[in-house]
Design a protein around this motif. Sequence first.
Motif, mmCIF file in Angstrom:
data_model
loop_
_atom_site.group_PDB
_atom_site.id
_atom_site.type_symbol
_atom_site.label_atom_id
_atom_site.label_comp_id
_atom_site.label_asym_id
_atom_site.label_seq_id
_atom_site.Cartn_x
_atom_site.Cartn_y
_atom_site.Cartn_z
ATOM 1 N N UNK A 194 0.832 -1.199 0.000
ATOM 2 C CA UNK A 194 0.000 0.000 0.000
ATOM 3 C C UNK A 194 0.869 1.253 0.000
ATOM 4 N N UNK A 195 1.914 1.246 0.819
ATOM 5 C CA UNK A 195 2.775 2.422 0.941
ATOM 6 C C UNK A 195 3.387 2.804 -0.401
ATOM 7 N N UNK A 196 3.953 1.831 -1.097
ATOM 8 C CA UNK A 196 4.621 2.160 -2.358
ATOM 9 C C UNK A 196 3.630 2.354 -3.497
ATOM 10 N N UNK A 197 2.425 1.773 -3.384
ATOM 11 C CA UNK A 197 1.397 1.990 -4.401
ATOM 12 C C UNK A 197 0.749 3.358 -4.273
ATOM 13 N N UNK A 198 0.561 3.827 -3.029
ATOM 14 C CA UNK A 198 -0.274 5.007 -2.787
ATOM 15 C C UNK A 198 0.520 6.212 -2.274
ATOM 16 N N UNK A 199 1.435 5.993 -1.345
ATOM 17 C CA UNK A 199 2.117 7.114 -0.691
ATOM 18 C C UNK A 199 3.366 7.574 -1.425
ATOM 19 N N UNK A 200 3.718 6.915 -2.515
ATOM 20 C CA UNK A 200 4.928 7.271 -3.241
ATOM 21 C C UNK A 200 4.637 8.121 -4.462
ATOM 22 N N UNK A 202 -8.247 10.964 -5.572
ATOM 23 C CA UNK A 202 -7.374 10.109 -6.381
ATOM 24 C C UNK A 202 -7.929 8.686 -6.398
ATOM 25 N N UNK A 203 -8.094 8.141 -7.576
ATOM 26 C CA UNK A 203 -8.657 6.801 -7.740
ATOM 27 C C UNK A 203 -7.531 5.816 -8.054
ATOM 28 N N UNK A 204 -7.351 4.858 -7.175
ATOM 29 C CA UNK A 204 -6.340 3.828 -7.348
ATOM 30 C C UNK A 204 -6.996 2.534 -7.828
ATOM 31 N N UNK A 205 -6.237 1.688 -8.528
ATOM 32 C CA UNK A 205 -6.819 0.434 -9.031
ATOM 33 C C UNK A 205 -7.413 -0.439 -7.928
ATOM 34 N N UNK A 206 -6.770 -0.457 -6.751
ATOM 35 C CA UNK A 206 -7.199 -1.371 -5.691
ATOM 36 C C UNK A 206 -7.855 -0.682 -4.506
ATOM 37 N N UNK A 207 -7.961 0.659 -4.546
ATOM 38 C CA UNK A 207 -8.501 1.371 -3.390
ATOM 39 C C UNK A 207 -9.359 2.541 -3.860
ATOM 40 N N UNK A 208 -10.488 2.755 -3.191
ATOM 41 C CA UNK A 208 -11.258 3.968 -3.410
ATOM 42 C C UNK A 208 -10.565 5.116 -2.690
ATOM 43 N N UNK A 264 -0.969 13.283 -14.350
ATOM 44 C CA UNK A 264 -0.614 12.055 -13.650
ATOM 45 C C UNK A 264 -0.980 12.199 -12.176
ATOM 46 N N UNK A 265 -2.181 11.758 -11.786
ATOM 47 C CA UNK A 265 -2.605 11.934 -10.388
ATOM 48 C C UNK A 265 -1.707 11.229 -9.389
ATOM 49 N N UNK A 266 -0.967 10.211 -9.835
ATOM 50 C CA UNK A 266 -0.085 9.474 -8.928
ATOM 51 C C UNK A 266 1.236 10.193 -8.701
ATOM 52 N N UNK A 267 1.420 11.335 -9.363
ATOM 53 C CA UNK A 267 2.605 12.158 -9.100
ATOM 54 C C UNK A 267 2.502 12.872 -7.760
ATOM 55 N N UNK A 268 1.271 12.970 -7.226
ATOM 56 C CA UNK A 268 1.002 13.718 -5.992
ATOM 57 C C UNK A 268 1.468 15.168 -6.104
ATOM 58 N N UNK A 269 1.520 15.657 -7.337
ATOM 59 C CA UNK A 269 1.898 17.037 -7.580
ATOM 60 C C UNK A 269 3.377 17.323 -7.489
ATOM 61 N N UNK A 270 4.197 16.283 -7.269
ATOM 62 C CA UNK A 270 5.641 16.482 -7.064
ATOM 63 C C UNK A 270 6.386 16.537 -8.386
ATOM 64 N N UNK A 271 6.027 15.675 -9.324
ATOM 65 C CA UNK A 271 6.722 15.588 -10.601
ATOM 66 C C UNK A 271 5.771 15.932 -11.744
ATOM 67 N N UNK A 272 6.349 16.390 -12.869
ATOM 68 C CA UNK A 272 5.524 16.722 -14.026
ATOM 69 C C UNK A 272 6.314 16.680 -15.313
ATOM 70 N N UNK A 273 5.621 16.939 -16.413
ATOM 71 C CA UNK A 273 6.262 16.904 -17.726
ATOM 72 C C UNK A 273 7.393 17.918 -17.839
#
Length: 264
Positions: free
Chosen positions: A45-51, A86-92, A231-240
């Motif tokens: 969960x940590x590396x899927x969601x919090x990273x 943010x919608x994850x494949x395995x978690x709402x 990319x919602x999984x960037x958590x706003x940290x990284x971008x194009x």
Amino acid sequence: MTSFNEYHLDPKQFPFLNSFEDNWQVIRDEFTYFINNASPDELKFTYDVLGPKSKTIKTKGNSKYSAFGILFQGIFIEEYIQLHQIKYPDYSPGDASEKALALREKYFSNLAKVIEKVNFSDDNIIRNVYFGTFHPGLDIKLHVNYNPHMNRGYLGLIVPEGDVAMKICHEQLYWHEGEFMVLDHSYPHCPHNYTDYDRTVLVVDFFKPNQPREEVIRFEQEQVAQRMQDNPYSLGVFGKSDRAKEEDFIKYGLAHQLEWDKAL
């Protein structure tokens, strides 16, 4: 004596970082306890969601960089997930937010207290806080982090001896346990870990104190909106915009050439 310049900044300029340095061993112990004691489901969960995930920063070879954190754009991760739905494949979003809060309270309560203390006294100056681990053999390609409103501090937590360094312009800089390295990441850079051991730091992004707060907040909001859309999984940290452009390679090469000429 370490020299500082426009991209390698003196941490003493930023006294609000002292609270992190004063508690670096406690923060390191929370990280190592989590890595050694978290269940397989908690780690996944940590590396899927919090990273924060990047689509643009590439590595040479197969060695990877792993990261996870508890604060993004000045908001604790569980609130950030809910805010952006943010919608994850395995978690709402609700389930992910609940699990993120439980993990933060279970494993990282002391780090959270340090963040809350600094942001309470310094007007929410801390924006992102996450652990970054370079695994053995990691070599990240030249890139920039287009965050002109922020500086990035690295607090050394686990730093093996040997060639694990940040190459930026003509310099090669080294991390040290219990100390901050502070960089302006708009300059092209490429870090590596050529040792046989993991290197872990606490990454702390913070607003540049000398810029008007209203302007940097407005820029951050616009930038994060674009990054989350891409990319919602960037958590706003990284971008194009982090992808190195031709002029970045020229700037990087020119810095090395000028240093070589000076040496001759």
